[in-house]
Design a protein around this motif. Sequence first.
Motif, PDB file in Angstrom:
ATOM      1  N   MET A 134     -51.041 -23.376 -36.763  1.00  0.00           N
ATOM      2  CA  MET A 134     -50.498 -24.259 -35.727  1.00  0.00           C
ATOM      3  C   MET A 134     -50.675 -23.596 -34.362  1.00  0.00           C
ATOM      4  O   MET A 134     -50.379 -22.408 -34.197  1.00  0.00           O
ATOM      5  N   ASP A 135     -51.145 -24.340 -33.384  1.00  0.00           N
ATOM      6  CA  ASP A 135     -51.455 -23.815 -32.059  1.00  0.00           C
ATOM      7  C   ASP A 135     -50.171 -23.701 -31.228  1.00  0.00           C
ATOM      8  O   ASP A 135     -49.568 -24.722 -30.867  1.00  0.00           O
ATOM      9  N   PRO A 136     -49.724 -22.481 -30.876  1.00  0.00           N
ATOM     10  CA  PRO A 136     -48.472 -22.347 -30.124  1.00  0.00           C
ATOM     11  C   PRO A 136     -48.560 -22.900 -28.711  1.00  0.00           C
ATOM     12  O   PRO A 136     -47.548 -23.327 -28.146  1.00  0.00           O
ATOM     13  N   LEU A 137     -49.758 -22.909 -28.119  1.00  0.00           N
ATOM     14  CA  LEU A 137     -49.891 -23.473 -26.779  1.00  0.00           C
ATOM     15  C   LEU A 137     -49.737 -24.985 -26.803  1.00  0.00           C
ATOM     16  O   LEU A 137     -49.264 -25.588 -25.832  1.00  0.00           O
ATOM     17  N   ALA A 138     -50.117 -25.611 -27.921  1.00  0.00           N
ATOM     18  CA  ALA A 138     -49.995 -27.068 -28.047  1.00  0.00           C
ATOM     19  C   ALA A 138     -48.577 -27.482 -28.425  1.00  0.00           C
ATOM     20  O   ALA A 138     -48.106 -28.551 -28.011  1.00  0.00           O
ATOM     21  N   THR A 139     -47.876 -26.680 -29.233  1.00  0.00           N
ATOM     22  CA  THR A 139     -46.533 -27.052 -29.689  1.00  0.00           C
ATOM     23  C   THR A 139     -45.437 -26.627 -28.716  1.00  0.00           C
ATOM     24  O   THR A 139     -44.288 -27.024 -28.877  1.00  0.00           O
ATOM     25  N   TYR A 140     -45.795 -25.821 -27.716  1.00  0.00           N
ATOM     26  CA  TYR A 140     -44.810 -25.354 -26.731  1.00  0.00           C
ATOM     27  C   TYR A 140     -44.165 -26.541 -26.022  1.00  0.00           C
ATOM     28  O   TYR A 140     -44.850 -27.438 -25.532  1.00  0.00           O
ATOM     29  N   SER A 141     -42.819 -26.545 -25.972  1.00  0.00           N
ATOM     30  CA  SER A 141     -42.092 -27.673 -25.399  1.00  0.00           C
ATOM     31  C   SER A 141     -41.090 -27.183 -24.362  1.00  0.00           C
ATOM     32  O   SER A 141     -40.070 -26.581 -24.721  1.00  0.00           O
ATOM     33  N   PRO A 142     -41.320 -27.424 -23.064  1.00  0.00           N
ATOM     34  CA  PRO A 142     -40.339 -27.028 -22.047  1.00  0.00           C
ATOM     35  C   PRO A 142     -38.968 -27.656 -22.266  1.00  0.00           C
ATOM     36  O   PRO A 142     -37.941 -27.016 -22.012  1.00  0.00           O
ATOM     37  N   ARG A 143     -38.934 -28.882 -22.750  1.00  0.00           N
ATOM     38  CA  ARG A 143     -37.645 -29.541 -22.988  1.00  0.00           C
ATOM     39  C   ARG A 143     -36.879 -28.840 -24.102  1.00  0.00           C
ATOM     40  O   ARG A 143     -35.668 -28.592 -23.983  1.00  0.00           O
ATOM     41  N   ALA A 144     -37.586 -28.495 -25.181  1.00  0.00           N
ATOM     42  CA  ALA A 144     -36.929 -27.761 -26.265  1.00  0.00           C
ATOM     43  C   ALA A 144     -36.477 -26.390 -25.784  1.00  0.00           C
ATOM     44  O   ALA A 144     -35.402 -25.902 -26.159  1.00  0.00           O
ATOM     45  N   LEU A 145     -37.281 -25.761 -24.929  1.00  0.00           N
ATOM     46  CA  LEU A 145     -36.920 -24.447 -24.407  1.00  0.00           C
ATOM     47  C   LEU A 145     -35.644 -24.522 -23.586  1.00  0.00           C
ATOM     48  O   LEU A 145     -34.767 -23.653 -23.701  1.00  0.00           O
ATOM     49  N   ASP A 146     -35.498 -25.540 -22.762  1.00  0.00           N
ATOM     50  CA  ASP A 146     -34.275 -25.707 -21.977  1.00  0.00           C
ATOM     51  C   ASP A 146     -33.060 -25.847 -22.886  1.00  0.00           C
ATOM     52  O   ASP A 146     -32.003 -25.250 -22.636  1.00  0.00           O
ATOM     53  N   PHE A 147     -33.208 -26.636 -23.940  1.00  0.00           N
ATOM     54  CA  PHE A 147     -32.081 -26.849 -24.852  1.00  0.00           C
ATOM     55  C   PHE A 147     -31.690 -25.562 -25.566  1.00  0.00           C
ATOM     56  O   PHE A 147     -30.510 -25.192 -25.609  1.00  0.00           O
ATOM     57  N   TYR A 148     -32.681 -24.856 -26.110  1.00  0.00           N
ATOM     58  CA  TYR A 148     -32.353 -23.655 -26.877  1.00  0.00           C
ATOM     59  C   TYR A 148     -31.969 -22.489 -25.974  1.00  0.00           C
ATOM     60  O   TYR A 148     -31.231 -21.583 -26.404  1.00  0.00           O
ATOM     61  N   ASP A 149     -32.413 -22.500 -24.732  1.00  0.00           N
ATOM     62  CA  ASP A 149     -31.909 -21.514 -23.776  1.00  0.00           C
ATOM     63  C   ASP A 149     -30.405 -21.698 -23.605  1.00  0.00           C
ATOM     64  O   ASP A 149     -29.634 -20.730 -23.601  1.00  0.00           O
ATOM     65  N   PHE A 150     -29.973 -22.946 -23.489  1.00  0.00           N
ATOM     66  CA  PHE A 150     -28.543 -23.242 -23.395  1.00  0.00           C
ATOM     67  C   PHE A 150     -27.808 -22.755 -24.649  1.00  0.00           C
ATOM     68  O   PHE A 150     -26.750 -22.114 -24.561  1.00  0.00           O
ATOM     69  N   MET A 151     -28.366 -23.017 -25.819  1.00  0.00           N
ATOM     70  CA  MET A 151     -27.713 -22.634 -27.061  1.00  0.00           C
ATOM     71  C   MET A 151     -27.672 -21.121 -27.236  1.00  0.00           C
ATOM     72  O   MET A 151     -26.649 -20.544 -27.634  1.00  0.00           O
ATOM     73  N   PHE A 152     -28.794 -20.444 -26.944  1.00  0.00           N
ATOM     74  CA  PHE A 152     -28.849 -18.995 -27.079  1.00  0.00           C
ATOM     75  C   PHE A 152     -27.890 -18.328 -26.088  1.00  0.00           C
ATOM     76  O   PHE A 152     -27.232 -17.332 -26.416  1.00  0.00           O
ATOM     77  N   THR A 153     -27.815 -18.871 -24.878  1.00  0.00           N
ATOM     78  CA  THR A 153     -26.919 -18.309 -23.861  1.00  0.00           C
ATOM     79  C   THR A 153     -25.468 -18.451 -24.296  1.00  0.00           C
ATOM     80  O   THR A 153     -24.676 -17.505 -24.190  1.00  0.00           O
ATOM     81  N   ARG A 154     -25.132 -19.607 -24.795  1.00  0.00           N
ATOM     82  CA  ARG A 154     -23.760 -19.834 -25.275  1.00  0.00           C
ATOM     83  C   ARG A 154     -23.420 -18.883 -26.419  1.00  0.00           C
ATOM     84  O   ARG A 154     -22.329 -18.310 -26.462  1.00  0.00           O
ATOM     85  N   PHE A 155     -24.376 -18.693 -27.328  1.00  0.00           N
ATOM     86  CA  PHE A 155     -24.158 -17.810 -28.464  1.00  0.00           C
ATOM     87  C   PHE A 155     -23.980 -16.360 -27.993  1.00  0.00           C
ATOM     88  O   PHE A 155     -23.088 -15.643 -28.467  1.00  0.00           O
ATOM     89  N   ALA A 156     -24.828 -15.923 -27.043  1.00  0.00           N
ATOM     90  CA  ALA A 156     -24.732 -14.550 -26.550  1.00  0.00           C
ATOM     91  C   ALA A 156     -23.419 -14.319 -25.819  1.00  0.00           C
ATOM     92  O   ALA A 156     -22.781 -13.264 -25.984  1.00  0.00           O
ATOM     93  N   ARG A 157     -22.989 -15.266 -25.014  1.00  0.00           N
ATOM     94  CA  ARG A 157     -21.723 -15.112 -24.294  1.00  0.00           C
ATOM     95  C   ARG A 157     -20.542 -15.028 -25.251  1.00  0.00           C
ATOM     96  O   ARG A 157     -19.559 -14.341 -24.974  1.00  0.00           O
ATOM     97  N   ARG A 158     -20.659 -15.706 -26.363  1.00  0.00           N
ATOM     98  CA  ARG A 158     -19.562 -15.698 -27.343  1.00  0.00           C
ATOM     99  C   ARG A 158     -19.487 -14.378 -28.092  1.00  0.00           C
ATOM    100  O   ARG A 158     -18.393 -13.915 -28.430  1.00  0.00           O
ATOM    101  N   HIS A 159     -20.632 -13.762 -28.352  1.00  0.00           N
ATOM    102  CA  HIS A 159     -20.659 -12.605 -29.241  1.00  0.00           C
ATOM    103  C   HIS A 159     -20.990 -11.274 -28.563  1.00  0.00           C
ATOM    104  O   HIS A 159     -20.884 -10.227 -29.207  1.00  0.00           O
ATOM    105  N   MET A 160     -21.431 -11.314 -27.307  1.00  0.00           N
ATOM    106  CA  MET A 160     -21.739 -10.089 -26.578  1.00  0.00           C
ATOM    107  C   MET A 160     -20.882 -10.010 -25.322  1.00  0.00           C
ATOM    108  O   MET A 160     -20.524 -11.037 -24.742  1.00  0.00           O
ATOM    109  N   ARG A 161     -20.576  -8.798 -24.891  1.00  0.00           N
ATOM    110  CA  ARG A 161     -19.787  -8.654 -23.673  1.00  0.00           C
ATOM    111  C   ARG A 161     -20.611  -9.020 -22.441  1.00  0.00           C
ATOM    112  O   ARG A 161     -20.127  -9.721 -21.550  1.00  0.00           O
ATOM    113  N   ALA A 162     -21.854  -8.537 -22.371  1.00  0.00           N
ATOM    114  CA  ALA A 162     -22.685  -8.814 -21.202  1.00  0.00           C
ATOM    115  C   ALA A 162     -24.118  -8.384 -21.478  1.00  0.00           C
ATOM    116  O   ALA A 162     -24.370  -7.508 -22.311  1.00  0.00           O
ATOM    117  N   LEU A 163     -25.048  -9.003 -20.768  1.00  0.00           N
ATOM    118  CA  LEU A 163     -26.437  -8.545 -20.725  1.00  0.00           C
ATOM    119  C   LEU A 163     -26.627  -7.840 -19.394  1.00  0.00           C
ATOM    120  O   LEU A 163     -26.408  -8.430 -18.332  1.00  0.00           O
TER     121      LEU A 163
END
Length: 260
Positions: free
Chosen positions: A1-30
Amino acid sequence: MDPLATYSPRALDFYDFMFTRFARRHMRALRVPHWGLPPDTGDAPLVVFASHPSWWDGVAFMLLSRRLFPGRRMFIPMEEAALARYRFMRRLGVFGVEPATARGAVAFLRVARRVLDPARSDMLWMNAPGRFADVRERPVPIAPGLARLPELAPEAAFVPLALEYPFWSERKAEMLAAFGNPLPGAALQAMPREARTEALSAALAGTMDRLAQEALSRDPAQFQLVEQGGEGMGGIYDLWRRGRAALAGRRFDPRHEWRR
């Protein structure tokens, strides 16, 4: 599967939000030390080669790339068997590789060549050892695929990234990251492959050693705060402490460590 073709900015925005929320919950700080902020490499394609101490490294990649490299797309190789369990990551620039096989090596290098096309300013982020490795392991292991990359992308800048997750004074760990001085791809290409591997290992080890000294200081003032997570005990205990502070007319500070 071609990663340049499957890359999705919209999906990235969503999972950035999810990853950030998860990190804030479980880590003190970056945190990133002031000397360890990303170097200026112009518009050259980047290879960020990182230590691999923890499962958290993938979360660190997401947070650091989005906040410190705005406008650049990140692509990450991952073992195909592991990626099969996290299929959504294919839309975030993650692509599968078959480790320890000639076919897998050829496929990885083919994708890497496209990602590091000098006509674009994309980035390839990868865990340099190709496996989990303790931050104290020396010499720092370097996967063969990483050592091959300068031959395909001499225009790229190779940037070491040290990651560490120490506990300081709070119940949650710190997420510490530091970027080292870039190595020009052309200079690495000119080296014999064994010397090139040693140069990559030494650059990453030096960055890791310097970050370790900052971690030993336990001083947040030596770092730039990239993301702030929760502090204090949380739950009923902190609710009770907050109430006591309000009754006493004091500002509530959830941190465990006393501040003068």
